[in-house]
Write a protein that holds these residues in place. Structure first.
Motif, mmCIF file in Angstrom:
data_model
loop_
_atom_site.group_PDB
_atom_site.id
_atom_site.type_symbol
_atom_site.label_atom_id
_atom_site.label_comp_id
_atom_site.label_asym_id
_atom_site.label_seq_id
_atom_site.Cartn_x
_atom_site.Cartn_y
_atom_site.Cartn_z
ATOM 1 N N GLY A 127 13.842 43.482 55.040
ATOM 2 C CA GLY A 127 13.117 44.444 55.871
ATOM 3 C C GLY A 127 12.545 45.589 55.061
ATOM 4 N N LEU A 128 13.242 45.983 54.010
ATOM 5 C CA LEU A 128 12.745 47.052 53.140
ATOM 6 C C LEU A 128 11.517 46.610 52.352
ATOM 7 C CD1 LEU A 128 16.105 48.575 51.832
ATOM 8 C CD2 LEU A 128 14.540 49.541 53.540
ATOM 9 N N VAL A 129 11.400 45.300 52.119
ATOM 10 C CA VAL A 129 10.180 44.784 51.492
ATOM 11 C C VAL A 129 9.001 45.009 52.433
ATOM 12 C CG1 VAL A 129 9.005 42.761 50.553
ATOM 13 C CG2 VAL A 129 11.456 43.054 50.175
ATOM 14 N N VAL A 130 9.209 44.744 53.713
ATOM 15 C CA VAL A 130 8.160 44.968 54.717
ATOM 16 C C VAL A 130 7.741 46.435 54.728
ATOM 17 C CG1 VAL A 130 7.595 44.876 57.176
ATOM 18 C CG2 VAL A 130 8.986 43.070 56.151
ATOM 19 N N GLU A 131 8.716 47.321 54.592
ATOM 20 C CA GLU A 131 8.444 48.758 54.618
ATOM 21 C C GLU A 131 7.930 49.290 53.278
ATOM 22 O OE1 GLU A 131 11.904 50.813 55.991
ATOM 23 O OE2 GLU A 131 11.779 49.971 57.999
ATOM 24 N N ASN A 132 7.837 48.411 52.272
ATOM 25 C CA ASN A 132 7.357 48.794 50.946
ATOM 26 C C ASN A 132 8.226 49.884 50.322
ATOM 27 O OD1 ASN A 132 5.730 48.678 48.680
ATOM 28 N ND2 ASN A 132 4.151 50.028 49.503
ATOM 29 N N GLU A 133 9.540 49.738 50.491
ATOM 30 C CA GLU A 133 10.492 50.641 49.861
ATOM 31 C C GLU A 133 10.576 50.306 48.378
ATOM 32 O OE1 GLU A 133 12.794 53.150 48.496
ATOM 33 O OE2 GLU A 133 12.466 53.375 50.663
ATOM 34 N N LYS A 134 10.163 51.235 47.535
ATOM 35 C CA LYS A 134 10.024 50.975 46.102
ATOM 36 C C LYS A 134 11.344 50.637 45.422
ATOM 37 C CE LYS A 134 5.594 51.789 46.105
ATOM 38 N NZ LYS A 134 4.632 50.658 45.975
ATOM 39 N N ASN A 135 12.461 51.177 45.901
ATOM 40 C CA ASN A 135 13.755 50.974 45.243
ATOM 41 C C ASN A 135 14.634 49.956 45.958
ATOM 42 O OD1 ASN A 135 13.277 52.912 43.166
ATOM 43 N ND2 ASN A 135 13.643 54.532 44.669
ATOM 44 N N ALA A 136 14.024 49.097 46.759
ATOM 45 C CA ALA A 136 14.795 48.093 47.493
ATOM 46 C C ALA A 136 15.323 47.023 46.535
ATOM 47 C CB ALA A 136 13.927 47.434 48.562
ATOM 48 N N LEU A 137 16.470 46.434 46.894
ATOM 49 C CA LEU A 137 16.980 45.256 46.201
ATOM 50 C C LEU A 137 16.281 44.049 46.816
ATOM 51 C CD1 LEU A 137 20.773 46.202 46.161
ATOM 52 C CD2 LEU A 137 19.167 46.353 44.254
ATOM 53 N N VAL A 138 15.504 43.350 46.017
ATOM 54 C CA VAL A 138 14.622 42.320 46.555
ATOM 55 C C VAL A 138 14.907 40.968 45.907
ATOM 56 C CG1 VAL A 138 12.827 44.027 47.022
ATOM 57 C CG2 VAL A 138 12.815 42.803 44.850
ATOM 58 N N PRO A 139 14.409 39.867 46.488
ATOM 59 C CA PRO A 139 14.603 38.546 45.879
ATOM 60 C C PRO A 139 14.100 38.520 44.435
ATOM 61 C CG PRO A 139 13.810 38.301 48.120
ATOM 62 C CD PRO A 139 13.733 39.763 47.800
ATOM 63 N N SER A 140 14.893 37.945 43.550
ATOM 64 C CA SER A 140 14.619 38.049 42.112
ATOM 65 C C SER A 140 13.360 37.309 41.669
ATOM 66 C CB SER A 140 15.824 37.553 41.310
ATOM 67 O OG SER A 140 16.132 36.208 41.641
ATOM 68 N N THR A 141 13.086 36.150 42.235
ATOM 69 C CA THR A 141 11.913 35.397 41.771
ATOM 70 C C THR A 141 10.601 36.095 42.134
ATOM 71 O OG1 THR A 141 13.130 33.305 41.819
ATOM 72 C CG2 THR A 141 10.727 33.176 41.819
ATOM 73 N N PRO A 142 10.407 36.553 43.374
ATOM 74 C CA PRO A 142 9.195 37.318 43.656
ATOM 75 C C PRO A 142 9.064 38.571 42.797
ATOM 76 C CG PRO A 142 10.212 36.627 45.697
ATOM 77 C CD PRO A 142 11.174 36.288 44.602
ATOM 78 N N LYS A 143 10.189 39.256 42.568
ATOM 79 C CA LYS A 143 10.125 40.451 41.725
ATOM 80 C C LYS A 143 9.762 40.080 40.288
ATOM 81 C CE LYS A 143 12.484 44.768 40.628
ATOM 82 N NZ LYS A 143 13.653 45.640 40.902
ATOM 83 N N ALA A 144 10.226 38.914 39.834
ATOM 84 C CA ALA A 144 9.865 38.443 38.499
ATOM 85 C C ALA A 144 8.359 38.197 38.399
ATOM 86 C CB ALA A 144 10.637 37.170 38.159
ATOM 87 N N VAL A 145 7.773 37.616 39.436
ATOM 88 C CA VAL A 145 6.326 37.392 39.463
ATOM 89 C C VAL A 145 5.581 38.719 39.383
ATOM 90 C CG1 VAL A 145 4.384 36.575 40.847
ATOM 91 C CG2 VAL A 145 6.475 35.213 40.732
ATOM 92 N N MET A 146 6.025 39.690 40.173
ATOM 93 C CA MET A 146 5.364 40.999 40.179
ATOM 94 C C MET A 146 5.512 41.689 38.827
ATOM 95 S SD MET A 146 4.002 41.034 43.164
ATOM 96 C CE MET A 146 3.461 42.742 43.375
ATOM 97 N N ALA A 147 6.686 41.553 38.214
ATOM 98 C CA ALA A 147 6.909 42.158 36.893
ATOM 99 C C ALA A 147 6.000 41.527 35.842
ATOM 100 C CB ALA A 147 8.378 42.011 36.491
#
Length: 283
Positions: A127-147
């Motif tokens: 849900g924090l991903v939906v809210e674009n919370e910058k410091n959220a703990l998010v799924p690692s693979t999508p975050k890896a793509v973004m990184a």
């Protein structure tokens, strides 16, 4: 000339950052610890666990492995997770997936403490991903793509991006993260009628299906950026969703498999353990 978007430089950057945070945590007597919870002995899960342990050790994060046989009851498994939730020595919990059919992914996701959920499994963190919370703990693979996209200065704002795959682990959260970066995103799935209608117009194509060599040269436009999140085997060799040689001849940039996005995910986990530990030790 096509640029090969390798994952190792990205992982190195994330691990260096995690190492610095671990050093700062230890100054306040906080010793970050990750609990890895696995059911069964499936080789892919064991290999990934070993890779995660190696990444944690590199930055000074302690690891506790909790392993169950596939016959474990749902009650016993969830009770173990609750124990880890209340264990103040444990700052992060990683539940290895996929889970056996006897365990409900939804029940497990709702059981993990969101503050320790370092792979973005829980509804709260999604849900924090939906809210674009910058410091959220998010799924690692999508975050890896973004990184990876950030590391190689690949612009997202205003770009047409096509994500193939709609899993709750990769496709859906990645689509949201790309939208948060102000890209225009098409999310394709098994019921999409004409995938080429979307992929051939996209500036960036990201494939996360696990279907070996699904994406070919005629599926993309000249100069597209192609990110391969898939993993499988062909003739005994690891390959991804992308028919690499063919696509690389047409794309402006492409990730290899292995050596691309997959090599970043454990570094993301390490960074998120330190993030979780910092919050817990600062309370």
């Amino acid at each position: 000339m096509t640029t090969e978007l390798k994952g190792k430089p990205v992982a190195r950057q994330l691990l260096d950052r995690a190492l610095k945070t671990v050093e700062d945590l230890k100054k306040i007597d906080c010793f970050p610890t990750l609990a890895i919870v696995r059911v069964g002995h499936e080789q892919a899960s064991v290999s990934y666990e070993n890779a995660a342990i190696k990444a944690m050790e590199r930055v000074g994060i302690a690891v506790e492995s909790v392993v169950f046989e596939e016959t474990v009851s749902s009650q016993a498994f969830l009770e173990s997770l609750r124990g880890l939730n209340h264990n103040q020595r444990v700052h992060g919990i990683l539940v290895m997936q996929p889970l056996p059919g006897t365990l409900s992914r939804n029940d497990v996701a709702r059981c993990v403490d969101p503050a320790k959920d370092i792979d973005g499994l829980t509804p709260e963190n999604l849900g924090l991903v939906v809210e674009n919370e910058k410091n959220a703990l998010v799924p690692s693979t999508p975050k890896a793509v973004m990184a990876l996209l950030d590391h190689y200065d690949i612009e997202l704002e205003g770009k047409d991006v096509c994500v193939i795959g709609s899993s709750p682990v990769v496709g859906k959260p990645l689509t949201l993260m790309l939208l948060n970066a102000e890209a225009t995103v098409s999310n394709l799935h098994i019921k999409t009628k004409d995938t080429k209608r979307y992929t051939q117009k996209a500036d960036i194509v990201i494939s996360a299906t696990g279907v070996v060599e699904l994406l070919k040269a005629d599926d993309i436009k000249d100069g597209a950026v192609v990110i391969d999140v898939g993993f499988g085997y062909k003739d005994g060799k690891p390959v991804g969703d992308v028919k690499y040689d063919e696509v690389a001849a047409k794309a402006s940039a492409v990730t290899p498999v292995p050596g691309g996005v997959g090599s970043i995910t454990t570094a993301v986990l390490a960074e998120q353990v330190t993030q979780a530990a910092w919050r817990q030790c600062s309370e």
